[in-house]
Design a protein around this motif. Structure first.
Motif, short mmCIF file in Angstrom:
data_model
loop_
_atom_site.label_atom_id
_atom_site.label_comp_id
_atom_site.label_asym_id
_atom_site.label_seq_id
_atom_site.Cartn_x
_atom_site.Cartn_y
_atom_site.Cartn_z
N LEU A 80 0.43 -6.37 -5.13
CA LEU A 80 -0.58 -5.39 -5.52
C LEU A 80 -1.98 -5.99 -5.39
O LEU A 80 -2.42 -6.73 -6.25
CB LEU A 80 -0.35 -4.92 -6.96
CG LEU A 80 0.95 -4.17 -7.19
CD1 LEU A 80 1.09 -3.79 -8.66
CD2 LEU A 80 1.01 -2.93 -6.34
N SER A 81 -2.62 -5.65 -4.31
CA SER A 81 -4.02 -6.03 -4.15
C SER A 81 -4.84 -5.18 -5.12
O SER A 81 -4.34 -4.23 -5.72
CB SER A 81 -4.47 -5.77 -2.71
OG SER A 81 -4.43 -4.38 -2.44
N ASP A 82 -6.09 -5.51 -5.28
CA ASP A 82 -6.96 -4.73 -6.15
C ASP A 82 -7.04 -3.28 -5.69
O ASP A 82 -7.04 -2.36 -6.52
CB ASP A 82 -8.37 -5.34 -6.20
CG ASP A 82 -8.41 -6.66 -6.95
OD1 ASP A 82 -7.46 -6.93 -7.72
OD2 ASP A 82 -9.39 -7.40 -6.78
N GLU A 83 -7.08 -3.07 -4.38
CA GLU A 83 -7.14 -1.71 -3.84
C GLU A 83 -5.86 -0.94 -4.15
O GLU A 83 -5.89 0.22 -4.53
CB GLU A 83 -7.40 -1.75 -2.33
CG GLU A 83 -7.41 -0.39 -1.65
CD GLU A 83 -8.53 0.53 -2.13
OE1 GLU A 83 -8.47 1.72 -1.79
OE2 GLU A 83 -9.44 0.08 -2.85
N ARG A 84 -4.70 -1.59 -3.99
CA ARG A 84 -3.44 -0.92 -4.30
C ARG A 84 -3.36 -0.59 -5.79
O ARG A 84 -2.88 0.48 -6.17
CB ARG A 84 -2.25 -1.79 -3.92
CG ARG A 84 -1.92 -1.76 -2.46
CD ARG A 84 -0.66 -2.53 -2.17
NE ARG A 84 -0.36 -2.47 -0.76
CZ ARG A 84 0.49 -3.29 -0.16
NH1 ARG A 84 1.11 -4.22 -0.85
NH2 ARG A 84 0.72 -3.19 1.12
N LYS A 85 -3.79 -1.49 -6.63
CA LYS A 85 -3.79 -1.22 -8.07
C LYS A 85 -4.67 -0.02 -8.39
O LYS A 85 -4.29 0.84 -9.18
CB LYS A 85 -4.28 -2.45 -8.85
CG LYS A 85 -3.28 -3.57 -8.91
CD LYS A 85 -3.85 -4.75 -9.68
CE LYS A 85 -2.92 -5.93 -9.60
NZ LYS A 85 -3.47 -7.13 -10.22
#
Length: 86
Positions: free
Chosen positions: A9-14
C-alpha cells in the motif's frame, strides 16, 4: 494477472482505499473490511464497462465519451474501450 500474497500500500493506494471506503461505508461510523472495499471497486469497474458497451450504439459517441470517460476506462471516438491500468 499474477497471484500475490501481499498487497503493498503506497500512500496513493491508501488514499484511494480511504476514499473508496467512504463510498462503501453505510454511515460515518462504519468501518468495512478492505476486502469489501476492493470487491465493490472491482464490481463497479466491470459493471461500468458493461454499461458502456450497452449504450455505445444508442447514444451519440461524443455524449458517451463526455459522460463516461474516466482515467480507468478511456474511450476512443467509436472504436474501443481501453483500460489504462497496466
Amino acid at each position: 494477472m499474477t497471484d500475490r500474497t501481499t498487497l503493498r500500500l503506497s500512500d496513493e493506494r491508501k488514499r484511494l482505499l480511504e476514499q473508496a471506503e467512504e463510498i462503501v461505508a453505510a454511515d460515518p461510523s462504519d468501518d468495512p473490511p478492505m476486502s469489501d472495499v476492493i470487491d465493490a471497486a472491482l464490481t463497479h469497474l466491470i459493471e461500468s464497462q458493461e454499461n458502456l458497451e450497452d449504450v455505445r450504439d444508442r447514444y451519440p459517441p461524443v455524449e458517451v465519451k463526455d459522460c463516461c470517460n474516466t482515467s480507468v476506462l478511456r474511450l476512443r471516438y467509436r472504436t474501443s474501450i481501453d483500460s489504462t491500468w497496466r
